[in-house]
Structures are given as C-alpha cells and as structure tokens.
Design a protein around this motif. Structure first.
Motif, mmCIF file in Angstrom:
data_model
loop_
_atom_site.group_PDB
_atom_site.id
_atom_site.type_symbol
_atom_site.label_atom_id
_atom_site.label_comp_id
_atom_site.label_asym_id
_atom_site.label_seq_id
_atom_site.Cartn_x
_atom_site.Cartn_y
_atom_site.Cartn_z
ATOM 1 N N SER A 68 3.298 -5.984 2.059
ATOM 2 C CA SER A 68 2.970 -7.393 2.243
ATOM 3 C C SER A 68 2.462 -7.664 3.642
ATOM 4 C CB SER A 68 4.193 -8.281 1.968
ATOM 5 O OG SER A 68 5.217 -8.013 2.904
ATOM 6 N N VAL A 69 1.763 -8.787 3.762
ATOM 7 C CA VAL A 69 1.329 -9.330 5.045
ATOM 8 C C VAL A 69 2.395 -10.322 5.503
ATOM 9 C CG1 VAL A 69 -0.423 -10.714 6.210
ATOM 10 C CG2 VAL A 69 -1.103 -9.056 4.460
ATOM 11 N N ALA A 70 2.736 -10.279 6.786
ATOM 12 C CA ALA A 70 3.770 -11.177 7.326
ATOM 13 C C ALA A 70 3.153 -12.554 7.570
ATOM 14 C CB ALA A 70 4.352 -10.596 8.604
ATOM 15 N N HIS A 71 2.890 -13.270 6.491
ATOM 16 C CA HIS A 71 2.168 -14.542 6.611
ATOM 17 C C HIS A 71 3.005 -15.636 7.246
ATOM 18 C CE1 HIS A 71 4.583 -15.424 3.068
ATOM 19 N NE2 HIS A 71 4.229 -16.682 3.169
ATOM 20 N N GLU A 72 4.328 -15.503 7.246
ATOM 21 C CA GLU A 72 5.192 -16.521 7.847
ATOM 22 C C GLU A 72 5.439 -16.263 9.325
ATOM 23 O OE1 GLU A 72 8.467 -16.003 5.150
ATOM 24 O OE2 GLU A 72 7.989 -17.854 4.072
ATOM 25 N N SER A 73 4.856 -15.191 9.853
ATOM 26 C CA SER A 73 5.024 -14.874 11.265
ATOM 27 C C SER A 73 4.097 -15.720 12.123
ATOM 28 C CB SER A 73 4.737 -13.389 11.510
ATOM 29 O OG SER A 73 4.727 -13.093 12.896
ATOM 30 N N THR A 74 4.546 -15.977 13.351
ATOM 31 C CA THR A 74 3.704 -16.703 14.298
ATOM 32 C C THR A 74 2.652 -15.796 14.922
ATOM 33 O OG1 THR A 74 5.352 -16.241 16.030
ATOM 34 C CG2 THR A 74 5.541 -18.338 14.845
ATOM 35 N N GLU A 75 2.770 -14.490 14.719
ATOM 36 C CA GLU A 75 1.795 -13.529 15.246
ATOM 37 C C GLU A 75 0.982 -12.957 14.096
ATOM 38 O OE1 GLU A 75 1.713 -9.082 17.312
ATOM 39 O OE2 GLU A 75 3.499 -10.331 17.528
ATOM 40 N N PRO A 76 -0.330 -13.130 14.100
ATOM 41 C CA PRO A 76 -1.156 -12.620 13.004
ATOM 42 C C PRO A 76 -1.303 -11.103 13.068
ATOM 43 C CG PRO A 76 -2.536 -13.563 14.712
ATOM 44 C CD PRO A 76 -1.120 -13.845 15.112
ATOM 45 N N GLY A 77 -1.755 -10.531 11.932
ATOM 46 C CA GLY A 77 -2.074 -9.109 11.906
ATOM 47 C C GLY A 77 -0.893 -8.187 11.705
ATOM 48 N N GLN A 78 0.233 -8.711 11.247
ATOM 49 C CA GLN A 78 1.403 -7.878 11.018
ATOM 50 C C GLN A 78 1.648 -7.724 9.517
ATOM 51 O OE1 GLN A 78 4.545 -8.330 14.438
ATOM 52 N NE2 GLN A 78 4.096 -10.354 13.661
ATOM 53 N N LEU A 109 -6.888 -5.975 4.695
ATOM 54 C CA LEU A 109 -6.505 -7.373 4.845
ATOM 55 C C LEU A 109 -6.400 -7.783 6.314
ATOM 56 C CD1 LEU A 109 -3.763 -7.472 2.065
ATOM 57 C CD2 LEU A 109 -5.971 -8.652 1.993
ATOM 58 N N GLY A 110 -6.749 -6.883 7.209
ATOM 59 C CA GLY A 110 -6.742 -7.216 8.631
ATOM 60 C C GLY A 110 -5.444 -6.934 9.353
ATOM 61 N N VAL A 111 -4.513 -6.223 8.714
ATOM 62 C CA VAL A 111 -3.253 -5.883 9.374
ATOM 63 C C VAL A 111 -3.500 -4.799 10.416
ATOM 64 C CG1 VAL A 111 -0.972 -4.832 9.033
ATOM 65 C CG2 VAL A 111 -1.808 -6.576 7.439
ATOM 66 N N THR A 112 -2.981 -5.019 11.608
ATOM 67 C CA THR A 112 -3.153 -4.050 12.694
ATOM 68 C C THR A 112 -1.823 -3.468 13.178
ATOM 69 O OG1 THR A 112 -3.107 -5.847 14.325
ATOM 70 C CG2 THR A 112 -5.272 -5.137 13.502
ATOM 71 N N LYS A 113 -0.719 -4.044 12.752
ATOM 72 C CA LYS A 113 0.599 -3.527 13.127
ATOM 73 C C LYS A 113 1.455 -3.423 11.866
ATOM 74 C CE LYS A 113 2.634 -5.052 16.888
ATOM 75 N NZ LYS A 113 3.433 -5.916 17.813
ATOM 76 N N LEU A 114 1.925 -2.212 11.560
ATOM 77 C CA LEU A 114 2.635 -1.955 10.313
ATOM 78 C C LEU A 114 4.094 -1.624 10.601
ATOM 79 C CD1 LEU A 114 2.696 -1.436 7.245
ATOM 80 C CD2 LEU A 114 1.940 0.908 7.722
#
Length: 308
Positions: A68-78, A109-114
C-alpha cells in the motif's frame, strides 16, 4: 513446481482462506480470517492503492504480501510491503518474487521510500538486508494467558468516569473516530498518520469483521470518550487493536482501566488467550501490559529502503 505471484481474488473463497492460513502460520500473534482478508482489500481507501498479493505453487498459496501507499501520512512518497511465507514452504523463491512485484507496483505509483515489517529472526533479517533494507524501529508481539488467573482484579472507575462499550456508540460512532484520530497521531511510528476521513474510517475500522464492539471498552468523562481499548476477535482468539487516551486525560490510568475491563469481558466470554503489540520504545504501554501479565512472544523489526 513454478512459483507465480498474482493478485488475490476477493470473490474466490479459496484465495481468502489460503491468504489467512498463510498469515496465521507465519505470524500467529495477529488475528486473520477469510472475512477480514476480503474486507481489508475491498474497503481500503482508493488513495492507498492497497493490494494483496499471493505466491502460488501447484495451486497452493504459500506466501502473501500486503502492499500500500501511505496516503494518510503527512510525507508523500512512502509505502509499505509486508511479506510472509509459510514456514514450511520457504526457500522456493516466493518471498523474493513477492517483494519484486510489490516494488514494481509501488515504484509505478511514485513511492520512493519502502517500509516492511520483518520478524526478528536471523533468516528473515538476512533476507531483508540482502535486498537492500536497513533496520529501523522494532515492536513486540505479546501474549496473555487468560486462563492463568494472573489478570488483575477489575477496578471501579473513579468519580466522574463511566465505562461503556463501543456498542453503546452504534448510533453515532463519530466520537470514537475523533478519539482514534488523536491517539493514532501520537503513536510511535516511522510513518506519521492523520485520520481525517470519517467515512473511510467507518468502512475500514468501524465495520471491520474482527471488531468486537461488546468487548471494546471506552472510558467516558463528562460524556466525552477519553480513553479506549479496541478489541478484535476471530471466534477463538482476542487481540487488542489499539489502546490509548486523549491528550487532555492522560496520566489518570484511564487506558489501563479500559483495557482491564475489556480483558475481563473477554475472559468471561470464553476467550483463553489475548494478543497485543507494542513499539519497543513505548515504555508506558509496555509497563501496563506487563502489569496485566503479558509476555513477549516475538519481536518484529521495521526495515526501510529507497525505491527508484
């Protein structure tokens, strides 16, 4: 004998059963049922791009991944990818194939930190490190034997405090959403989380098939939910999904009061073992759980790596 990776099919009962069985065998401290597997997939927020992958060999599901993408995070790309392989089906390439598929999906999906949770065992940690991950924070899985008689006696709430259950909020659960949002935002984590979408919370949490509203206990002060202990059950086992207190009411023992009452309710309902989890740095909650009699069953380590 070839291992393939594909998406879980929510309308195929055998897929949900295979996914749930694999998770229970690989991670017996977390509750999982076919119904909860399907619910999690079909009620995830669209922005999470939540995916459940299965590794299959000769028609048998031997590994799983929740991506999943951490969409509820304040930092994008996680994003996150938590991978589990049946202990009796390891060394067949399922874990590597699941990870590669998850990375490709998230990178697109643009995630840069996993991020990935890994059991603190030499073989599992070596797998993560071979794939470029570095260790971050850690967490405990804890177990309590409800039949041992070590559970502290039930306590009467102090003046001005009332103990209710989540079932009492069935007509309007929004006050519990507001409490949950405040508590979650203060939880120790690598990924900051903010709950802002009430309808999504209803779908993902309030209507979750593992949620037991009769065993979820809320400490109410002057009509306002001040602390709670959220109970999940799978028919035979009990697990604490969240325990916390609103900032204004911390330091009064309300979370301990609510959790103790919930555990007594669980034992009276016939549950014989209880599970919970704690960040290893959350010393106040660890102390509370030791007071209840919980013992550490395993440790999980959060690993992280850059993508792309």
């Amino acid at each position: 004998m070839t291992v393939i990776v594909r998406d879980l099919r929510p309308d195929v009962r055998a897929d949900a059963e295979g996914f749930s069985t694999t998770r229970r065998l690989a991670l017996p401290y977390m509750l999982s049922t076919p119904e909860s597997v399907v619910h999690t997939l079909t009620h995830a927020h669209p922005d999470a791009h939540f995916t459940q992958l299965v590794a299959e060999q000769d028609g048998e599901i031997i590994g799983t991944a929740q991506v999943s993408v951490a969409h509820e995070s304040t930092e994008p790309g996680q994003g996150s990818a938590n991978i589990y392989v049946r202990p009796d089906r390891r060394h067949r390439g399922a874990g590597s194939l699941l990870l590669r598929t998850a990375e490709e999906r998230l990178a697109a999906l643009g995630v840069t930190k996993l991020f990935a949770w890994v059991l603190d065992e030499p073989e599992n940690r070596a797998f993560a490190e071979r794939h470029g991950f570095r260790a971050s924070r850690s967490a405990y899985f804890l177990r309590l034997d409800l039949t041992s008689g070590t559970l502290p006696p039930r306590q009467d709430p102090p003046p001005g405090v009332e103990l209710r259950t989540a079932a009492d909020f069935a007509a309007d659960p929004r006050p519990l959403f507001e409490l949950d949002a405040e508590v979650v935002s203060d939880e120790p984590s690598d990924i900051d989380v903010e709950f802002t979408d009430y309808e999504a919370w209803l779908d993902e949490n309030w209507r979750h098939p593992l949620l037991n509203r009769d065993l979820t206990v809320v400490a109410v002060v002057r009509g306002r939910p001040a602390a709670f202990s959220v109970a999940h059950t799978d028919g035979t086992r009990y697990g604490t999904a969240m325990t916390g207190t609103a900032r204004e009411f911390r330091g009064r023992g309300l979370a301990k009061l609510a959790k103790n009452d919930s555990l007594h309710r669980a034992r009276a309902a016939g549950y014989t073992e209880a599970f919970t989890g704690n960040d290893t740095g959350n010393e106040p909650m660890i102390a509370i759980n030791k007071w209840f009699g919980y013992e550490v069953g395993a440790t999980e380590v959060r690993y992280v790596r850059a993508l792309g």
